[in-house]
Design an enzyme around this catalytic site. Structure first.
Site, PDB file in Angstrom:
ATOM      1  N   HIS A  45       0.801  -1.225   0.000  1.00 30.91           N
ATOM      2  CA  HIS A  45       0.000   0.000   0.000  1.00 30.91           C
ATOM      3  C   HIS A  45       0.830   1.270   0.000  1.00 30.91           C
ATOM      4  CE1 HIS A  45       0.928  -0.093   4.288  1.00 30.91           C
ATOM      5  NE2 HIS A  45       0.600   1.186   4.327  1.00 30.91           N
TER       6      HIS A  45
HETATM    7  C1  UD1 Z   1      -2.168   5.354   6.223  1.00 27.42           C
HETATM    8  C2  UD1 Z   1      -0.887   5.767   6.948  1.00 27.42           C
HETATM    9  C3  UD1 Z   1       0.154   4.636   6.793  1.00 27.42           C
HETATM   10  C4  UD1 Z   1      -0.419   3.303   7.216  1.00 27.42           C
HETATM   11  C5  UD1 Z   1      -1.683   3.038   6.418  1.00 27.42           C
HETATM   12  C6  UD1 Z   1      -2.310   1.706   6.768  1.00 27.42           C
HETATM   13  C7  UD1 Z   1      -0.337   8.190   6.960  1.00 27.42           C
HETATM   14  C8  UD1 Z   1       0.538   9.214   6.365  1.00 27.42           C
HETATM   15  N1  UD1 Z   1      -0.290   6.949   6.372  1.00 27.42           N
HETATM   16  O1  UD1 Z   1      -1.870   5.309   4.847  1.00 27.42           O
HETATM   17  O2  UD1 Z   1       1.265   4.929   7.611  1.00 27.42           O
HETATM   18  O3  UD1 Z   1       0.537   2.285   6.983  1.00 27.42           O
HETATM   19  O4  UD1 Z   1      -2.606   4.095   6.693  1.00 27.42           O
HETATM   20  O5  UD1 Z   1      -3.426   1.480   5.998  1.00 27.42           O
HETATM   21  O6  UD1 Z   1      -1.045   8.458   7.908  1.00 27.42           O
HETATM   22  N2  UD1 Z   1      -9.244   4.889   2.030  1.00 27.42           N
HETATM   23  C9  UD1 Z   1     -10.448   4.268   1.985  1.00 27.42           C
HETATM   24  N3  UD1 Z   1     -11.032   3.903   3.151  1.00 27.42           N
HETATM   25  C10 UD1 Z   1     -10.469   4.156   4.355  1.00 27.42           C
HETATM   26  C11 UD1 Z   1      -9.230   4.821   4.386  1.00 27.42           C
HETATM   27  C12 UD1 Z   1      -8.623   5.165   3.223  1.00 27.42           C
HETATM   28  O7  UD1 Z   1     -10.999   3.996   0.941  1.00 27.42           O
HETATM   29  O8  UD1 Z   1     -11.056   3.784   5.384  1.00 27.42           O
HETATM   30  C13 UD1 Z   1      -8.596   5.246   0.763  1.00 27.42           C
HETATM   31  C14 UD1 Z   1      -8.863   6.660   0.354  1.00 27.42           C
HETATM   32  O9  UD1 Z   1      -8.964   6.681  -1.044  1.00 27.42           O
HETATM   33  C15 UD1 Z   1      -7.612   7.388   0.768  1.00 27.42           C
HETATM   34  C16 UD1 Z   1      -6.554   6.319   0.580  1.00 27.42           C
HETATM   35  O10 UD1 Z   1      -7.206   5.076   0.894  1.00 27.42           O
HETATM   36  O11 UD1 Z   1      -7.390   8.518   0.039  1.00 27.42           O
HETATM   37  C17 UD1 Z   1      -5.383   6.499   1.454  1.00 27.42           C
HETATM   38  O12 UD1 Z   1      -5.765   6.607   2.820  1.00 27.42           O
HETATM   39  P1  UD1 Z   1      -4.905   7.469   3.868  1.00 27.42           P
HETATM   40  O13 UD1 Z   1      -5.429   7.319   5.234  1.00 27.42           O
HETATM   41  O14 UD1 Z   1      -4.704   8.821   3.325  1.00 27.42           O
HETATM   42  O15 UD1 Z   1      -3.481   6.816   3.817  1.00 27.42           O
HETATM   43  P2  UD1 Z   1      -3.029   5.299   3.751  1.00 27.42           P
HETATM   44  O16 UD1 Z   1      -2.417   5.082   2.430  1.00 27.42           O
HETATM   45  O17 UD1 Z   1      -4.105   4.355   4.182  1.00 27.42           O
END
Ligand code: UD1
Length: 387
Positions: free
Chosen positions: A221
Protein backbone atom coordinates in the site's frame (compact mmCIF):
# COMPACT_ATOMS: atom_id res chain seq x y z
CA UNK A 1 4.89 7.44 43.86
CA UNK A 2 1.69 5.38 44.03
CA UNK A 3 -1.93 6.13 44.81
CA UNK A 4 -4.78 3.66 45.22
CA UNK A 5 -7.16 5.70 43.07
CA UNK A 6 -6.55 8.17 40.27
CA UNK A 7 -6.75 11.71 41.70
CA UNK A 8 -10.12 13.28 40.90
CA UNK A 9 -8.49 16.49 39.67
CA UNK A 10 -6.11 14.72 37.29
CA UNK A 11 -7.96 14.17 34.00
CA UNK A 12 -7.94 11.13 31.72
CA UNK A 13 -5.22 10.00 29.37
CA UNK A 14 -6.59 10.87 25.95
CA UNK A 15 -5.70 7.93 23.70
CA UNK A 16 -5.64 8.65 19.97
CA UNK A 17 -6.21 6.24 17.10
CA UNK A 18 -6.63 7.21 13.48
CA UNK A 19 -5.68 4.57 10.98
CA UNK A 20 -5.65 0.78 10.77
CA UNK A 21 -2.15 0.15 12.18
CA UNK A 22 -3.03 2.14 15.33
CA UNK A 23 -5.82 -0.13 16.49
CA UNK A 24 -3.71 -3.21 17.30
CA UNK A 25 -1.30 -1.01 19.24
CA UNK A 26 -3.97 0.71 21.32
CA UNK A 27 -5.98 -2.39 22.34
CA UNK A 28 -3.35 -3.80 24.76
CA UNK A 29 -2.62 -0.31 26.11
CA UNK A 30 -6.26 0.24 27.08
CA UNK A 31 -6.37 -3.19 28.74
CA UNK A 32 -3.19 -2.44 30.69
CA UNK A 33 -4.45 0.99 31.75
CA UNK A 34 -7.65 -0.56 33.12
CA UNK A 35 -5.68 -3.25 34.97
CA UNK A 36 -3.10 -0.87 36.42
CA UNK A 37 -3.22 0.02 40.12
CA UNK A 38 -4.57 2.63 40.23
CA UNK A 39 -6.65 2.17 37.07
CA UNK A 40 -5.77 4.91 34.58
CA UNK A 41 -8.88 6.66 33.22
CA UNK A 42 -8.91 7.04 29.46
CA UNK A 43 -10.79 8.83 26.74
CA UNK A 44 -10.51 7.05 23.38
CA UNK A 45 -10.51 9.42 20.41
CA UNK A 46 -10.74 8.07 16.83
CA UNK A 47 -9.81 10.76 14.33
CA UNK A 48 -11.65 8.92 11.56
CA UNK A 49 -8.62 8.96 9.23
CA UNK A 50 -9.66 5.42 8.30
CA UNK A 51 -13.42 5.07 8.14
CA UNK A 52 -14.36 2.04 5.99
CA UNK A 53 -15.84 -0.88 7.89
CA UNK A 54 -12.96 -3.05 6.61
CA UNK A 55 -10.30 -0.54 7.63
CA UNK A 56 -11.77 0.46 10.97
CA UNK A 57 -14.93 -0.97 12.65
CA UNK A 58 -14.07 -4.60 11.90
CA UNK A 59 -10.70 -4.13 13.61
CA UNK A 60 -12.39 -2.68 16.70
CA UNK A 61 -14.53 -5.82 16.90
CA UNK A 62 -11.63 -8.22 16.35
CA UNK A 63 -9.41 -6.52 18.90
CA UNK A 64 -12.24 -6.01 21.39
CA UNK A 65 -11.41 -2.32 21.46
CA UNK A 66 -14.11 -0.28 23.16
CA UNK A 67 -16.07 2.01 20.84
CA UNK A 68 -14.34 5.39 20.65
CA UNK A 69 -15.67 7.96 23.10
CA UNK A 70 -15.28 10.54 20.36
CA UNK A 71 -14.98 10.18 16.57
CA UNK A 72 -13.65 13.24 14.78
CA UNK A 73 -14.68 11.84 11.36
CA UNK A 74 -11.96 13.59 9.38
CA UNK A 75 -11.89 11.06 6.52
CA UNK A 76 -9.52 11.18 3.55
CA UNK A 77 -7.79 14.22 2.10
CA UNK A 78 -4.40 15.54 1.09
CA UNK A 79 -1.80 15.36 3.86
CA UNK A 80 -2.27 19.04 4.62
CA UNK A 81 -6.05 18.86 4.72
CA UNK A 82 -6.14 15.65 6.75
CA UNK A 83 -3.57 16.89 9.28
CA UNK A 84 -5.21 20.29 9.59
CA UNK A 85 -8.70 18.81 10.02
CA UNK A 86 -7.50 16.50 12.80
CA UNK A 87 -5.87 19.45 14.56
CA UNK A 88 -8.91 21.67 14.24
CA UNK A 89 -11.29 19.00 15.54
CA UNK A 90 -8.98 17.66 18.27
CA UNK A 91 -8.34 20.98 20.02
CA UNK A 92 -11.82 21.32 21.60
CA UNK A 93 -11.54 17.73 22.91
CA UNK A 94 -8.43 18.67 24.87
CA UNK A 95 -10.09 21.81 26.21
CA UNK A 96 -13.25 20.07 27.25
CA UNK A 97 -11.78 17.00 28.92
CA UNK A 98 -8.78 18.52 30.73
CA UNK A 99 -6.47 15.75 29.58
CA UNK A 100 -3.74 14.61 31.98
CA UNK A 101 -1.80 13.54 28.94
CA UNK A 102 -2.28 12.60 25.28
CA UNK A 103 -1.05 9.18 24.20
CA UNK A 104 -0.33 8.63 20.51
CA UNK A 105 0.95 5.52 18.72
CA UNK A 106 2.84 4.90 15.49
CA UNK A 107 3.48 7.33 12.68
CA UNK A 108 0.29 8.22 10.84
CA UNK A 109 -0.94 11.74 10.14
CA UNK A 110 -3.24 11.60 13.19
CA UNK A 111 -0.23 10.86 15.43
CA UNK A 112 1.54 14.08 14.51
CA UNK A 113 -1.60 16.22 14.32
CA UNK A 114 -2.77 15.37 17.85
CA UNK A 115 0.76 15.71 19.22
CA UNK A 116 1.06 19.25 17.87
CA UNK A 117 -2.26 20.28 19.35
CA UNK A 118 -1.45 18.87 22.78
CA UNK A 119 2.09 20.17 23.21
CA UNK A 120 1.09 23.69 22.21
CA UNK A 121 -1.53 23.59 24.95
CA UNK A 122 1.03 22.45 27.50
CA UNK A 123 -0.50 18.96 27.73
CA UNK A 124 2.19 16.25 27.94
CA UNK A 125 2.40 13.72 25.13
CA UNK A 126 3.46 10.08 25.33
CA UNK A 127 4.50 8.46 22.03
CA UNK A 128 4.38 4.69 21.78
CA UNK A 129 6.65 3.17 19.10
CA UNK A 130 9.02 6.12 19.21
CA UNK A 131 12.44 6.46 17.62
CA UNK A 132 11.95 4.26 14.55
CA UNK A 133 13.65 5.73 11.49
CA UNK A 134 13.76 4.67 7.85
CA UNK A 135 16.03 7.67 7.09
CA UNK A 136 13.82 8.22 4.05
CA UNK A 137 12.18 11.61 4.29
CA UNK A 138 10.17 10.97 1.15
CA UNK A 139 7.97 8.76 3.36
CA UNK A 140 5.21 10.79 4.99
CA UNK A 141 5.46 8.52 8.05
CA UNK A 142 9.12 9.45 8.54
CA UNK A 143 8.20 13.13 8.82
CA UNK A 144 5.49 12.22 11.32
CA UNK A 145 7.97 10.16 13.38
CA UNK A 146 10.74 12.74 13.51
CA UNK A 147 8.46 15.64 14.42
CA UNK A 148 6.39 13.72 16.98
CA UNK A 149 9.51 12.53 18.79
CA UNK A 150 11.04 16.01 18.90
CA UNK A 151 8.14 17.44 20.91
CA UNK A 152 6.64 14.49 22.84
CA UNK A 153 7.51 14.24 26.55
CA UNK A 154 7.71 10.47 26.90
CA UNK A 155 9.07 8.19 24.20
CA UNK A 156 8.36 4.47 24.52
CA UNK A 157 10.55 2.39 22.21
CA UNK A 158 10.31 -1.11 20.74
CA UNK A 159 13.94 -1.86 19.92
CA UNK A 160 17.44 -0.69 20.88
CA UNK A 161 18.15 1.17 17.60
CA UNK A 162 15.35 3.61 18.44
CA UNK A 163 17.20 5.01 21.45
CA UNK A 164 20.32 5.52 19.30
CA UNK A 165 18.28 7.38 16.68
CA UNK A 166 16.74 9.62 19.31
CA UNK A 167 20.13 10.36 20.93
CA UNK A 168 21.50 11.33 17.51
CA UNK A 169 18.62 13.79 17.12
CA UNK A 170 19.45 15.41 20.45
CA UNK A 171 16.57 13.91 22.44
CA UNK A 172 17.40 13.73 26.18
CA UNK A 173 17.82 10.14 27.35
CA UNK A 174 15.49 10.57 30.33
CA UNK A 175 12.53 10.96 27.95
CA UNK A 176 13.22 7.55 26.38
CA UNK A 177 11.95 4.24 27.82
CA UNK A 178 12.47 0.81 26.30
CA UNK A 179 8.98 -0.66 26.74
CA UNK A 180 8.93 -3.39 24.09
CA UNK A 181 6.41 -3.93 21.32
CA UNK A 182 2.68 -3.44 21.94
CA UNK A 183 1.92 -4.80 18.47
CA UNK A 184 3.29 -8.14 19.67
CA UNK A 185 1.19 -7.86 22.86
CA UNK A 186 -1.82 -7.92 20.56
CA UNK A 187 -0.48 -10.79 18.51
CA UNK A 188 0.19 -12.99 21.53
CA UNK A 189 -3.13 -12.07 23.14
CA UNK A 190 -5.12 -12.98 20.01
CA UNK A 191 -3.10 -15.80 18.52
CA UNK A 192 -5.39 -18.60 19.69
CA UNK A 193 -8.39 -16.78 18.23
CA UNK A 194 -6.98 -16.47 14.69
CA UNK A 195 -9.37 -17.47 11.90
CA UNK A 196 -8.45 -20.46 9.78
CA UNK A 197 -7.32 -19.53 6.25
CA UNK A 198 -9.96 -21.87 4.77
CA UNK A 199 -12.69 -19.94 6.59
CA UNK A 200 -11.27 -16.57 5.48
CA UNK A 201 -11.03 -17.63 1.84
CA UNK A 202 -14.50 -19.19 1.91
CA UNK A 203 -15.91 -15.93 3.29
CA UNK A 204 -14.53 -14.19 0.18
CA UNK A 205 -16.11 -16.85 -2.06
CA UNK A 206 -12.75 -18.45 -2.89
CA UNK A 207 -12.19 -22.19 -3.10
CA UNK A 208 -9.46 -22.76 -0.52
CA UNK A 209 -8.12 -26.14 -1.65
CA UNK A 210 -5.53 -24.55 -3.96
CA UNK A 211 -4.03 -22.71 -0.97
CA UNK A 212 -3.89 -25.65 1.42
CA UNK A 213 -0.46 -27.03 0.51
CA UNK A 214 1.24 -23.69 1.07
CA UNK A 215 0.66 -20.01 0.49
CA UNK A 216 2.32 -16.65 0.37
CA UNK A 217 0.60 -13.62 1.88
CA UNK A 218 0.90 -10.27 0.11
CA UNK A 219 0.07 -6.71 1.12
CA UNK A 220 1.13 -3.54 -0.68
CA UNK A 221 0.00 0.00 0.00
CA UNK A 222 3.00 2.38 0.16
CA UNK A 223 2.53 5.27 -2.25
CA UNK A 224 6.12 4.64 -3.46
CA UNK A 225 5.07 1.16 -4.63
CA UNK A 226 1.50 1.57 -5.77
CA UNK A 227 0.92 5.14 -6.92
CA UNK A 228 2.80 4.98 -10.27
CA UNK A 229 2.04 2.44 -13.00
CA UNK A 230 5.81 2.14 -13.75
CA UNK A 231 6.43 0.77 -10.26
CA UNK A 232 3.19 -1.10 -9.65
CA UNK A 233 3.22 -3.03 -12.93
CA UNK A 234 6.60 -4.81 -12.49
CA UNK A 235 5.67 -5.68 -8.91
CA UNK A 236 2.40 -7.25 -10.03
CA UNK A 237 4.25 -9.07 -12.82
CA UNK A 238 6.72 -10.64 -10.42
CA UNK A 239 3.91 -11.57 -8.02
CA UNK A 240 2.15 -13.28 -10.90
CA UNK A 241 5.33 -15.19 -11.64
CA UNK A 242 5.78 -16.15 -7.97
CA UNK A 243 2.18 -17.38 -7.88
CA UNK A 244 3.06 -20.03 -10.50
CA UNK A 245 5.23 -21.66 -7.81
CA UNK A 246 3.35 -20.64 -4.67
CA UNK A 247 -0.31 -19.58 -4.54
CA UNK A 248 -0.71 -16.09 -3.13
CA UNK A 249 -3.32 -14.48 -0.92
CA UNK A 250 -3.29 -10.75 -1.68
CA UNK A 251 -5.21 -8.50 0.74
CA UNK A 252 -5.84 -5.30 -1.17
CA UNK A 253 -5.67 -1.90 0.51
CA UNK A 254 -8.23 0.54 -0.99
CA UNK A 255 -5.42 2.67 -2.41
CA UNK A 256 -3.91 -0.34 -4.19
CA UNK A 257 -7.21 -1.68 -5.46
CA UNK A 258 -8.06 1.76 -6.83
CA UNK A 259 -4.73 2.12 -8.59
CA UNK A 260 -4.81 -1.37 -10.13
CA UNK A 261 -8.17 -0.45 -11.66
CA UNK A 262 -7.11 3.05 -12.69
CA UNK A 263 -3.93 1.83 -14.42
CA UNK A 264 -5.76 -1.08 -16.09
CA UNK A 265 -3.50 -3.70 -14.43
CA UNK A 266 -6.24 -6.03 -13.17
CA UNK A 267 -5.34 -8.70 -15.75
CA UNK A 268 -1.97 -9.27 -14.09
CA UNK A 269 -3.51 -10.45 -10.85
CA UNK A 270 -6.53 -12.22 -12.34
CA UNK A 271 -5.45 -15.80 -11.68
CA UNK A 272 -6.81 -18.82 -9.87
CA UNK A 273 -3.51 -18.90 -7.99
CA UNK A 274 -3.94 -15.38 -6.61
CA UNK A 275 -6.73 -14.86 -4.08
CA UNK A 276 -7.66 -11.18 -4.12
CA UNK A 277 -9.26 -10.21 -0.84
CA UNK A 278 -10.58 -6.94 0.58
CA UNK A 279 -8.68 -5.48 3.57
CA UNK A 280 -8.76 -8.21 6.19
CA UNK A 281 -9.74 -8.23 9.81
CA UNK A 282 -7.05 -8.69 12.44
CA UNK A 283 -7.92 -12.31 13.25
CA UNK A 284 -8.19 -13.22 9.56
CA UNK A 285 -4.79 -11.70 8.78
CA UNK A 286 -3.23 -13.42 11.78
CA UNK A 287 -4.55 -16.77 10.56
CA UNK A 288 -3.35 -16.15 7.02
CA UNK A 289 0.15 -15.19 8.16
CA UNK A 290 0.69 -17.91 10.76
CA UNK A 291 1.81 -20.93 8.79
CA UNK A 292 2.37 -19.02 5.53
CA UNK A 293 5.48 -19.97 3.55
CA UNK A 294 6.37 -16.31 3.09
CA UNK A 295 4.97 -12.83 3.65
CA UNK A 296 5.59 -10.27 0.89
CA UNK A 297 4.80 -6.78 2.11
CA UNK A 298 5.62 -3.11 2.35
CA UNK A 299 3.83 -2.74 5.70
CA UNK A 300 5.75 -1.93 8.87
CA UNK A 301 3.52 -3.98 11.14
CA UNK A 302 3.64 -7.16 9.06
CA UNK A 303 7.45 -7.17 9.18
CA UNK A 304 7.22 -7.32 12.97
CA UNK A 305 4.38 -9.82 13.07
CA UNK A 306 6.21 -12.14 10.66
CA UNK A 307 9.26 -12.00 12.94
CA UNK A 308 7.15 -12.83 15.99
CA UNK A 309 5.50 -15.72 14.13
CA UNK A 310 8.81 -17.03 12.71
CA UNK A 311 7.55 -16.67 9.13
CA UNK A 312 10.08 -15.49 6.49
CA UNK A 313 9.25 -12.00 5.25
CA UNK A 314 10.38 -10.24 2.08
CA UNK A 315 9.91 -6.50 2.43
CA UNK A 316 9.31 -4.69 -0.85
CA UNK A 317 11.02 -1.51 0.27
CA UNK A 318 14.54 -0.14 0.04
CA UNK A 319 14.68 0.51 3.78
CA UNK A 320 12.97 -0.36 7.04
CA UNK A 321 12.47 1.67 10.19
CA UNK A 322 12.39 -1.67 12.06
CA UNK A 323 15.97 -2.95 11.62
CA UNK A 324 15.71 -5.57 14.35
CA UNK A 325 13.35 -7.55 12.11
CA UNK A 326 16.30 -7.89 9.70
CA UNK A 327 19.15 -8.39 12.18
CA UNK A 328 17.29 -10.71 14.59
CA UNK A 329 14.05 -11.62 12.87
CA UNK A 330 12.87 -13.21 9.65
CA UNK A 331 12.87 -10.12 7.45
CA UNK A 332 14.87 -9.48 4.26
CA UNK A 333 14.73 -6.21 2.32
CA UNK A 334 14.27 -6.81 -1.39
CA UNK A 335 13.13 -3.37 -2.52
CA UNK A 336 11.44 -3.25 -5.93
CA UNK A 337 14.18 -5.41 -7.41
CA UNK A 338 12.30 -8.16 -9.23
CA UNK A 339 15.40 -10.39 -9.39
CA UNK A 340 15.83 -10.10 -5.61
CA UNK A 341 12.15 -10.90 -5.06
CA UNK A 342 12.42 -13.95 -7.32
CA UNK A 343 15.61 -15.20 -5.60
CA UNK A 344 14.21 -14.43 -2.15
CA UNK A 345 11.13 -16.55 -2.77
CA UNK A 346 13.17 -19.36 -4.36
CA UNK A 347 15.51 -19.45 -1.34
CA UNK A 348 12.61 -19.58 1.08
CA UNK A 349 10.88 -22.35 -0.87
CA UNK A 350 14.18 -24.27 -0.86
CA UNK A 351 14.17 -24.08 2.95
CA UNK A 352 16.81 -21.36 3.18
CA UNK A 353 14.50 -18.68 4.62
CA UNK A 354 15.47 -16.85 7.80
CA UNK A 355 14.19 -18.47 10.96
CA UNK A 356 15.12 -15.58 13.21
CA UNK A 357 14.50 -15.14 16.90
CA UNK A 358 12.07 -13.00 18.84
CA UNK A 359 13.59 -9.67 19.92
CA UNK A 360 13.97 -8.59 23.54
CA UNK A 361 10.76 -7.36 25.23
CA UNK A 362 8.52 -8.59 22.41
CA UNK A 363 7.00 -10.68 25.17
CA UNK A 364 3.37 -9.59 25.50
CA UNK A 365 4.07 -7.25 28.42
CA UNK A 366 4.97 -3.97 26.71
CA UNK A 367 1.65 -2.28 27.47
CA UNK A 368 1.92 -3.24 31.15
CA UNK A 369 5.34 -1.57 31.31
CA UNK A 370 3.96 1.54 29.65
CA UNK A 371 0.99 1.71 32.04
CA UNK A 372 3.18 1.36 35.14
CA UNK A 373 5.70 3.93 33.95
CA UNK A 374 3.17 6.47 32.66
CA UNK A 375 1.02 6.29 35.80
CA UNK A 376 4.08 6.83 37.99
CA UNK A 377 5.23 9.76 35.86
CA UNK A 378 1.82 11.47 35.77
CA UNK A 379 1.18 11.01 39.49
CA UNK A 380 4.61 12.33 40.41
CA UNK A 381 4.12 15.33 38.13
CA UNK A 382 0.67 15.92 39.57
CA UNK A 383 2.15 15.79 43.08
CA UNK A 384 4.61 18.52 42.09
CA UNK A 385 2.37 20.82 40.09
CA UNK A 386 -1.26 19.98 40.91
CA UNK A 387 -3.32 19.74 37.71
C1 UD1 B 1 -2.17 5.35 6.22
C2 UD1 B 1 -0.89 5.77 6.95
C3 UD1 B 1 0.15 4.64 6.79
C4 UD1 B 1 -0.42 3.30 7.22
C5 UD1 B 1 -1.68 3.04 6.42
C6 UD1 B 1 -2.31 1.71 6.77
C7 UD1 B 1 -0.34 8.19 6.96
C8 UD1 B 1 0.54 9.21 6.37
N1 UD1 B 1 -0.29 6.95 6.37
O1 UD1 B 1 -1.87 5.31 4.85
O2 UD1 B 1 1.27 4.93 7.61
O3 UD1 B 1 0.54 2.29 6.98
O4 UD1 B 1 -2.61 4.10 6.69
O5 UD1 B 1 -3.43 1.48 6.00
O6 UD1 B 1 -1.05 8.46 7.91
N2 UD1 B 1 -9.24 4.89 2.03
C9 UD1 B 1 -10.45 4.27 1.99
N3 UD1 B 1 -11.03 3.90 3.15
C10 UD1 B 1 -10.47 4.16 4.36
C11 UD1 B 1 -9.23 4.82 4.39
C12 UD1 B 1 -8.62 5.16 3.22
O7 UD1 B 1 -11.00 4.00 0.94
O8 UD1 B 1 -11.06 3.78 5.38
C13 UD1 B 1 -8.60 5.25 0.76
C14 UD1 B 1 -8.86 6.66 0.35
O9 UD1 B 1 -8.96 6.68 -1.04
C15 UD1 B 1 -7.61 7.39 0.77
C16 UD1 B 1 -6.55 6.32 0.58
O10 UD1 B 1 -7.21 5.08 0.89
O11 UD1 B 1 -7.39 8.52 0.04
C17 UD1 B 1 -5.38 6.50 1.45
O12 UD1 B 1 -5.77 6.61 2.82
P1 UD1 B 1 -4.90 7.47 3.87
O13 UD1 B 1 -5.43 7.32 5.23
O14 UD1 B 1 -4.70 8.82 3.33
O15 UD1 B 1 -3.48 6.82 3.82
P2 UD1 B 1 -3.03 5.30 3.75
O16 UD1 B 1 -2.42 5.08 2.43
O17 UD1 B 1 -4.10 4.36 4.18
Amino acid sequence: MTASVWPADLGPVVCVVGARPNFMKMAPILRAFAANAPAIPTLLVHTGQHYDRDMSDKLFDDLRLPRPDINLEVGSGSHAVQTAEVMRRFEPVIDEHRAACVLVVGDVNSTLACTLVAVKKGVPVAHVEAGLRSFDRAMPEEINRVLTDQVADLLYTTEAAAADNLAREGVAGDRVHFAGNVMIDSLLFNRELACSPAQTLAAAGIDSHRFEAGRGVVTLHRPSNVDQPETLQPLLEVLREVSERLPLVFALHPRTRGNIERFGLGGLVASERIALLPPQGYLEMLGLMAGAAVVLTDSGGLQEEATALGVPCLTLRENTERPITVTHGTNTLVGRDVAAIRTGVADILAGRGKRGRVPERWDGKAAERIAAHLAGWLLARHGRHGT
